[in-house]
Scaffold this active site. Sequence first.
Site, PDB file in Angstrom:
ATOM      1  N   LYS A  78      -3.606 145.399  25.937  1.00 38.27           N
ATOM      2  CA  LYS A  78      -2.789 144.207  25.763  1.00 38.27           C
ATOM      3  C   LYS A  78      -2.322 143.663  27.110  1.00 38.27           C
ATOM      4  O   LYS A  78      -2.356 142.452  27.354  1.00 38.27           O
ATOM      5  CB  LYS A  78      -1.582 144.543  24.881  1.00 38.27           C
ATOM      6  CG  LYS A  78      -0.812 143.346  24.374  1.00 38.27           C
ATOM      7  CD  LYS A  78       0.156 143.785  23.284  1.00 38.27           C
ATOM      8  CE  LYS A  78       0.829 142.589  22.635  1.00 38.27           C
ATOM      9  NZ  LYS A  78       1.653 142.983  21.478  1.00 38.27           N
ATOM     10  N   LYS A  90       4.236 153.672  25.628  1.00 34.54           N
ATOM     11  CA  LYS A  90       4.988 153.477  24.393  1.00 34.54           C
ATOM     12  C   LYS A  90       5.942 154.655  24.224  1.00 34.54           C
ATOM     13  O   LYS A  90       5.730 155.726  24.790  1.00 34.54           O
ATOM     14  CB  LYS A  90       4.043 153.409  23.190  1.00 34.54           C
ATOM     15  CG  LYS A  90       4.586 152.603  22.024  1.00 34.54           C
ATOM     16  CD  LYS A  90       4.504 151.111  22.263  1.00 34.54           C
ATOM     17  CE  LYS A  90       4.934 150.319  21.042  1.00 34.54           C
ATOM     18  NZ  LYS A  90       4.817 148.865  21.247  1.00 34.54           N
ATOM     19  N   SER A 156      12.264 137.354  21.631  1.00 41.03           N
ATOM     20  CA  SER A 156      10.830 137.421  21.976  1.00 41.03           C
ATOM     21  C   SER A 156       9.939 136.896  20.859  1.00 41.03           C
ATOM     22  O   SER A 156       8.738 136.695  21.071  1.00 41.03           O
ATOM     23  CB  SER A 156      10.439 138.860  22.326  1.00 41.03           C
ATOM     24  OG  SER A 156      10.597 139.706  21.206  1.00 41.03           O
ATOM     25  N   LEU A 191       6.798 136.606   6.367  1.00 39.52           N
ATOM     26  CA  LEU A 191       7.649 135.546   6.905  1.00 39.52           C
ATOM     27  C   LEU A 191       8.858 136.159   7.604  1.00 39.52           C
ATOM     28  O   LEU A 191      10.006 135.767   7.380  1.00 39.52           O
ATOM     29  CB  LEU A 191       8.098 134.599   5.791  1.00 39.52           C
ATOM     30  CG  LEU A 191       6.992 133.770   5.132  1.00 39.52           C
ATOM     31  CD1 LEU A 191       7.538 133.013   3.919  1.00 39.52           C
ATOM     32  CD2 LEU A 191       6.373 132.795   6.129  1.00 39.52           C
ATOM     33  N   ASP A 213       5.747 136.961   1.049  1.00 38.01           N
ATOM     34  CA  ASP A 213       6.632 137.859   1.793  1.00 38.01           C
ATOM     35  C   ASP A 213       7.365 138.743   0.793  1.00 38.01           C
ATOM     36  O   ASP A 213       7.574 138.342  -0.370  1.00 38.01           O
ATOM     37  CB  ASP A 213       7.636 137.049   2.622  1.00 38.01           C
ATOM     38  CG  ASP A 213       8.424 137.914   3.603  1.00 38.01           C
ATOM     39  OD1 ASP A 213       7.897 138.173   4.702  1.00 38.01           O
ATOM     40  OD2 ASP A 213       9.537 138.338   3.265  1.00 38.01           O
ATOM     41  N   ALA A 253       2.665 140.713   9.166  1.00 38.25           N
ATOM     42  CA  ALA A 253       3.562 141.748   8.644  1.00 38.25           C
ATOM     43  C   ALA A 253       3.084 143.124   9.064  1.00 38.25           C
ATOM     44  O   ALA A 253       3.332 143.563  10.183  1.00 38.25           O
ATOM     45  CB  ALA A 253       3.666 141.620   7.128  1.00 38.25           C
TER      46      ALA A 253
END
Length: 380
Positions: A78, A90, A156, A191, A213, A253
């Site tokens: 990434k 991580k 973010s 969502l 959702d 999600a």
Amino acid sequence: MGLVKDSSITQEFALLDKMSEHEQVVFCNDPATGLRAIIAIHNTTLGPALGGCRMRPYSNLDEALEDVLRLAEGMTYKCAAADVDFGGGKAVIIGDPQTDKTPELFRSFGQYVESLGGRFYTGTDMGTNMDDFVYAMKETNNIVGVPEVYGGGGDSSIPTSNGVLYGLKATNQMLFGNDDLSGAVYAIQGLGKVGYKVAEGLLDEGAEVYVTDISGKNVNSILEEAESAPGVARCVPSDEIYSQEADIFVPCAFGGVINDQTINELNVKAIAGSANNQLQSEQHGEELADKGILYAPDYIINSGGLIQVADELYGANKERVLMKTKEIYNVLLNVYQQADKSSQSTIEAANHICENVLESRRRRNNFYTRSIKPKWDIRN
């Protein structure tokens, strides 16, 4: 005399084998605060390791280790794709985020981060929030994604959702020869903070969206917004989102949503969304290619949040973040074109591009140890 291999030694070697592709793995244990955590540093070729810290009630140590190792490796790719000067890392804290959080636990975690001497920067992820890391910041400067009052970049989810919209533009360009978002139909799964903003952006552009959702409140809210927007929104049951007839499936999600079962239900031309680890395995990326479904590698299209937290370490600047987030369009379009040219899956093409970036830097810089000086210091 030969080495006697008992079962305990075999288990220890098996543990080392799991970590063989990672530079460093730190097990953190502080009974006084209840902290049990693992920090994994995968690769620091491009710079100090950067990656969020999630908190989950893992059922055992092996489960926590598998998760942190996989996530740290993903951060290496990434960071390479996003062109930030950081490597992959991580952290995971073993515990229930609803009941086990204390200021002392996060201060203890901050001490372990500090002990790494600037080789690892971390911040919020699943199960943690910015307020948690205000306590960690009392022990270390190596924290990102903090509140704006502490010099952070703020929410973010804003650059993340912006990046997804740029990625959807690139996907439309590849599919239809133009990047007009209003010209396609989207099936949005989730969502939350990011998915909701993506849905809003698409509606503002006049697109037709199907949404689902687990929160009926979020669904009702976006349907109400659609009433006064140029676009159109319709709700579908969660179990029907995969088979919904649309142009682009937008998973925002859970991870692992593209798997042996769902891949045969898909009724779309492309998949492009913010969820992490959308493919249950890279083999599913090849299957998507075989089916003629264009796939936006998640670690590229959802990198807007990473771009923001990496930028914080040079002094938060929203205009600079927005400018760099726009590049997701070009990066993703390049991946699509390279995959098409080489008859590869898009995940293979993306990985190959990132590995070339790593190899090019590795020839000039074999092992990175310099830390970046942040713009704040609130340690006691």
